[in-house]
Write an enzyme that holds these catalytic residues in place. Sequence first.
Site, PDB file in Angstrom:
ATOM      1  N   LEU A 190       0.705  -1.186  -0.039  1.00 29.17           N
ATOM      2  CA  LEU A 190       0.196  -0.032   0.019  1.00 29.17           C
ATOM      3  C   LEU A 190       0.916   1.378  -0.048  1.00 29.17           C
ATOM      4  O   LEU A 190       2.104   1.070   0.354  1.00 29.17           O
ATOM      5  CB  LEU A 190      -0.783  -0.018   1.343  1.00 29.17           C
ATOM      6  CG  LEU A 190      -1.848  -1.272   1.238  1.00 29.17           C
ATOM      7  CD1 LEU A 190      -2.779  -1.092   2.835  1.00 29.17           C
ATOM      8  CD2 LEU A 190      -3.040  -1.019   0.149  1.00 29.17           C
ATOM      9  N   ARG A 193       2.627   2.264   3.393  1.00 32.50           N
ATOM     10  CA  ARG A 193       3.348   1.550   3.951  1.00 32.50           C
ATOM     11  C   ARG A 193       5.016   2.363   3.762  1.00 32.50           C
ATOM     12  O   ARG A 193       5.355   2.862   3.024  1.00 32.50           O
ATOM     13  CB  ARG A 193       3.374   0.243   3.221  1.00 32.50           C
ATOM     14  CG  ARG A 193       2.195  -0.580   3.547  1.00 32.50           C
ATOM     15  CD  ARG A 193       1.774  -0.554   5.089  1.00 32.50           C
ATOM     16  NE  ARG A 193       0.635  -1.493   5.110  1.00 32.50           N
ATOM     17  CZ  ARG A 193      -0.119  -1.448   6.360  1.00 32.50           C
ATOM     18  NH1 ARG A 193       0.159  -0.733   7.239  1.00 32.50           N
ATOM     19  NH2 ARG A 193      -1.135  -2.170   6.274  1.00 32.50           N
ATOM     20  N   GLY A 194       5.820   1.734   4.777  1.00 31.47           N
ATOM     21  CA  GLY A 194       7.226   2.174   4.765  1.00 31.47           C
ATOM     22  C   GLY A 194       8.007   1.976   3.568  1.00 31.47           C
ATOM     23  O   GLY A 194       8.490   3.195   3.028  1.00 31.47           O
ATOM     24  N   GLU A 235      11.374  -2.590  14.536  1.00 33.55           N
ATOM     25  CA  GLU A 235      10.612  -3.943  14.621  1.00 33.55           C
ATOM     26  C   GLU A 235      11.517  -4.944  15.143  1.00 33.55           C
ATOM     27  O   GLU A 235      10.883  -6.008  15.596  1.00 33.55           O
ATOM     28  CB  GLU A 235      10.398  -4.371  12.959  1.00 33.55           C
ATOM     29  CG  GLU A 235       9.059  -3.828  12.489  1.00 33.55           C
ATOM     30  CD  GLU A 235       9.276  -2.288  11.859  1.00 33.55           C
ATOM     31  OE1 GLU A 235       8.438  -1.902  11.191  1.00 33.55           O
ATOM     32  OE2 GLU A 235      10.459  -2.031  11.682  1.00 33.55           O
ATOM     33  N   ASP A 284      -6.121 -12.882  -3.265  1.00 31.54           N
ATOM     34  CA  ASP A 284      -5.894 -11.991  -2.429  1.00 31.54           C
ATOM     35  C   ASP A 284      -6.686 -12.323  -0.884  1.00 31.54           C
ATOM     36  O   ASP A 284      -7.678 -13.258  -0.851  1.00 31.54           O
ATOM     37  CB  ASP A 284      -6.187 -10.626  -2.623  1.00 31.54           C
ATOM     38  CG  ASP A 284      -5.789  -9.414  -1.695  1.00 31.54           C
ATOM     39  OD1 ASP A 284      -4.536  -9.246  -1.680  1.00 31.54           O
ATOM     40  OD2 ASP A 284      -6.658  -8.888  -0.994  1.00 31.54           O
TER      41      ASP A 284
END
Length: 503
Positions: A190, A193-194, A235, A284
């Site tokens: 998306l 996102r990072g 993370e 998906d």
Amino acid sequence: MAKDLQAFLKRLEERGQLRRITAPVDPDLEIAEIANRLLLSGGPALLFENVKGASMPLAINVLGTLERVCWSFGLESPQELEAIGDKLALLYQPRPPKKFSQAVEMGKALFDVVKAKPDRDLFPPCHQVVLKGDEVDLNQLPLLRVYSGDAGKVITLGLMVTKDPESKIPNVGVYRLQMQSKNTATVQWLSVRGPSRHLRKAAERGEKLEVAVALGVDPLLILAAATPLPIDLSEWLFAGLYSGQGVNLAKCKTVDLEVPALSEIVLEGTITPGETDVDGPAGDHIGYYGPQRDNAPLLRFHCMTQRKQPIYMTAFSGRPPKEDAMMALALNRIYTPILRMQVPEIIDFFLPMEGLSYKAAVLSIDKSYPGQARRAAFAFWTALPQFTYTKFVIVVDKSINIRDPRQVMWAVTSKVDPARDVFILPDNPFDSLDFATEKPGLGSRMGIDATTKVYPETDRPWSDELVPDPDTAALVDRRWAEYGLADLNLQDVDPNLFGYDIR
């Protein structure tokens, strides 16, 4: 607690939760069909030791039950997950302690952060075999084609590591890759996102974006990567907080990134801004084929490192239940204390698996003033990044068991007047894979206030709920054996009897 994939698989086998399959199997459709049947029945993890055309075994359905997800945390029951959430809530939105006991808890949490600091491994197992240039061949991996309409083979459950070109802060996430050639793949993510932000910054600087994909890692690391994090909290540090010890990291061979030293396989490469390829269609998590995209970022791999005898771990998306839904149920428990910290009136919340684990949410609140249900819904939508894409929020009283659909539907049908209690927010940023929206990436949200109404929400007096007479209930309890019903334990009702878990 297991520190790598192979140790976790050994633990599953010792507990009778791993089945080895030695018969030759095809990664094109066949493995997914077998695994899906096991997923639907709550069956064991599978280790396919003879995958056609591949040079290594394949593990799947590793996190296919909530029980096995809990084991990956070193826990035995879902109830214990909230203790992890309590610890993370202190770090997510720290507040000055008001009494000594709170200061002690904060001190313990900070000490846990110190213990969770990553370690560096100079001779990592993931570098036992190094392949570069033309030696890199994704065909060596037992990549799956899951559905007959899929355009190609996919890589899932890989930890993708990128780094902000300016701050140099790494991001770790889990994204689906689709193989395009022996050394290239497109990626689906998306725009929020990072890695997507990192790619935009790299483009502005005229640079390629370095990427590493770690495959076959400790399942705990996958769960950490799927958790929404406080700003600037790594993370890797989060995974250390989950496990109580630091993650062993190793520097990649050809890119300036770090990956788990105990990974089974690591792919290293770059994305050139503006270089794209056709991605999809591919099955998906919504339960449909994701559409073909003509401009998906293209990853070029120029190095692959691995253990001497690696195991490839994978999963696949689709209509629940799937492995990602099991992980979401566990993360739901961990999110709860974080959500309570930010929205104190929320007693509990639940993301039903049947609601795709994030598209629908049920909140229970301790209602004390009019309009409070709407406030809770709005606060929920902004509390964590992934809740931005939650379409439906149902708010009920604290007396409702939000995990029992019978009670939730009773609250909706008995406490809701649609004209008053349903509120819709149009034109919100949305998941582009959601075909229900009129425009890709733009959709509406709906809140339902299913709480008991108070003035001035209603001018009508609200009648009392029907409850059993307590004296009669106590009498029946005492005489249960006398009725000849002592052999019936009403708490052990088959959850499938009504089509869902009533407990």
